[in-house]
Scaffold this active site. Structure first.
Site, PDB file in Angstrom:
ATOM      1  N   PHE A  27       0.679  -1.199  -0.153  1.00 34.21           N
ATOM      2  CA  PHE A  27      -0.041   0.074   0.012  1.00 34.21           C
ATOM      3  C   PHE A  27       0.972   1.350  -0.048  1.00 34.21           C
ATOM      4  CE2 PHE A  27      -3.563   2.688   0.886  1.00 34.21           C
ATOM      5  CZ  PHE A  27      -4.610   2.080   0.893  1.00 34.21           C
ATOM      6  N   GLU A  63      -1.182  -6.061   7.986  1.00 31.54           N
ATOM      7  CA  GLU A  63      -0.586  -7.350   7.608  1.00 31.54           C
ATOM      8  C   GLU A  63       1.118  -7.556   8.031  1.00 31.54           C
ATOM      9  OE1 GLU A  63      -2.603  -5.975   5.035  1.00 31.54           O
ATOM     10  OE2 GLU A  63      -4.115  -7.014   6.008  1.00 31.54           O
ATOM     11  N   VAL A  86       1.371   4.945   5.926  1.00 34.58           N
ATOM     12  CA  VAL A  86      -0.127   5.281   6.129  1.00 34.58           C
ATOM     13  C   VAL A  86      -0.046   6.650   6.145  1.00 34.58           C
ATOM     14  CG1 VAL A  86      -2.104   4.612   7.522  1.00 34.58           C
ATOM     15  CG2 VAL A  86       0.048   3.339   7.921  1.00 34.58           C
ATOM     16  N   ILE A  87      -1.185   7.128   5.122  1.00 32.47           N
ATOM     17  CA  ILE A  87      -1.233   8.413   5.082  1.00 32.47           C
ATOM     18  C   ILE A  87      -2.742   9.074   5.249  1.00 32.47           C
ATOM     19  CG2 ILE A  87      -1.137  10.476   3.278  1.00 32.47           C
ATOM     20  CD1 ILE A  87       0.742   8.682   1.704  1.00 32.47           C
ATOM     21  N   HIS A  93      -9.833   5.698   8.017  1.00 35.16           N
ATOM     22  CA  HIS A  93      -9.556   4.684   9.202  1.00 35.16           C
ATOM     23  C   HIS A  93      -8.117   4.780   9.314  1.00 35.16           C
ATOM     24  CE1 HIS A  93      -9.265   2.243   5.649  1.00 35.16           C
ATOM     25  NE2 HIS A  93      -8.772   1.192   6.320  1.00 35.16           N
ATOM     26  N   PHE A 118       9.873  -0.857  14.020  1.00 30.02           N
ATOM     27  CA  PHE A 118       8.949  -0.027  13.175  1.00 30.02           C
ATOM     28  C   PHE A 118       9.266   0.996  12.312  1.00 30.02           C
ATOM     29  CE2 PHE A 118       5.723   3.195  13.341  1.00 30.02           C
ATOM     30  CZ  PHE A 118       4.459   2.540  13.244  1.00 30.02           C
ATOM     31  N   ARG A 132      10.326  11.684   3.923  1.00 31.22           N
ATOM     32  CA  ARG A 132      10.914  10.556   4.908  1.00 31.22           C
ATOM     33  C   ARG A 132      11.323   9.430   3.966  1.00 31.22           C
ATOM     34  NH1 ARG A 132       7.496  13.846   7.243  1.00 31.22           N
ATOM     35  NH2 ARG A 132       8.041  14.194   9.469  1.00 31.22           N
TER      36      ARG A 132
END
Ligand code: INI
Length: 159
Positions: A27, A63, A86-87, A93, A118, A132
């Site tokens: 993703f 996942e 994750v944006i 969500h 992480f 980043r």
């Protein structure tokens, strides 16, 4: 009698004898591909051997943890790196995805004793993610690999 200082335990940034796995979420792959490339490049620069590095891909950040757990439980790896992006702007969500991946990844490390790094970017905008992933703010894939190698070497010293 000579006085000894405190024992100082620290992991070297040398990957010659290390075994590491990377799990990357597809993703936002425009970003995560860059994290993976930087992690692999850093592995090579630290002297890691190609045969001691495994790379796996999963659909999304949610996942990452279950895959990292399976890899950690094989006993083959001294650290597992989780890379994702994750944006907030692109999902309502966001908080669930971030929480599930962050808590899951932390739990894998604590439960298995294999450091689980992480390397998930949690950003408000695509621009922050780009910053980043190899531009203004460095590359989170590179720092994740450095952390993995340092932790692998540190934990080997703790008997
Ligand atoms: N997964 C990501 O890695 N990044 C995201 O920004 C994201 N968004 O926006 O929803 C995302 N969702 C998918 C999620 O990780 C799972 O793959 C999916 O929910 C199936 O479990």
């Amino acid at each position: 009698m000579t006085q000894q200082g405190p024992e100082n335990l620290e992991g070297e940034l040398v990957a010659t004898d290390a075994k590491v796995a990377i799990v990357t979420a597809r993703f936002n792959e425009f970003i995560t591909d860059r994290l993976t490339v930087a992690a692999i490049n850093t592995w090579e620069r630290l002297g890691g051997k190609a045969e001691n590095l495994t790379s796996a891909h999963v659909p999304g950040a949610v996942e990452l943890a279950v895959t990292a757990k399976k890899l950690a439980e094989t006993g083959k790896y001294e650290a597992v790196i989780c890379l994702g992006c994750v944006i907030r702007g692109e999902t309502d969500h966001y908080d669930h995805v971030v929480d599930q991946s962050a808590i899951g990844i932390r739990e894998v490390g604590v439960q298995t004793g294999v450091p689980c790094i992480f390397g998930v970017l949690t950003c408000d905008t695509l621009e922050q993610a780009i910053d980043r992933a190899g531009t203004k703010m460095g590359n989170a894939g590179r720092s994740a690999m450095m952390t993995a190698v340092e932790m692998a070497n540190l934990l080997k010293k703790i008997k």
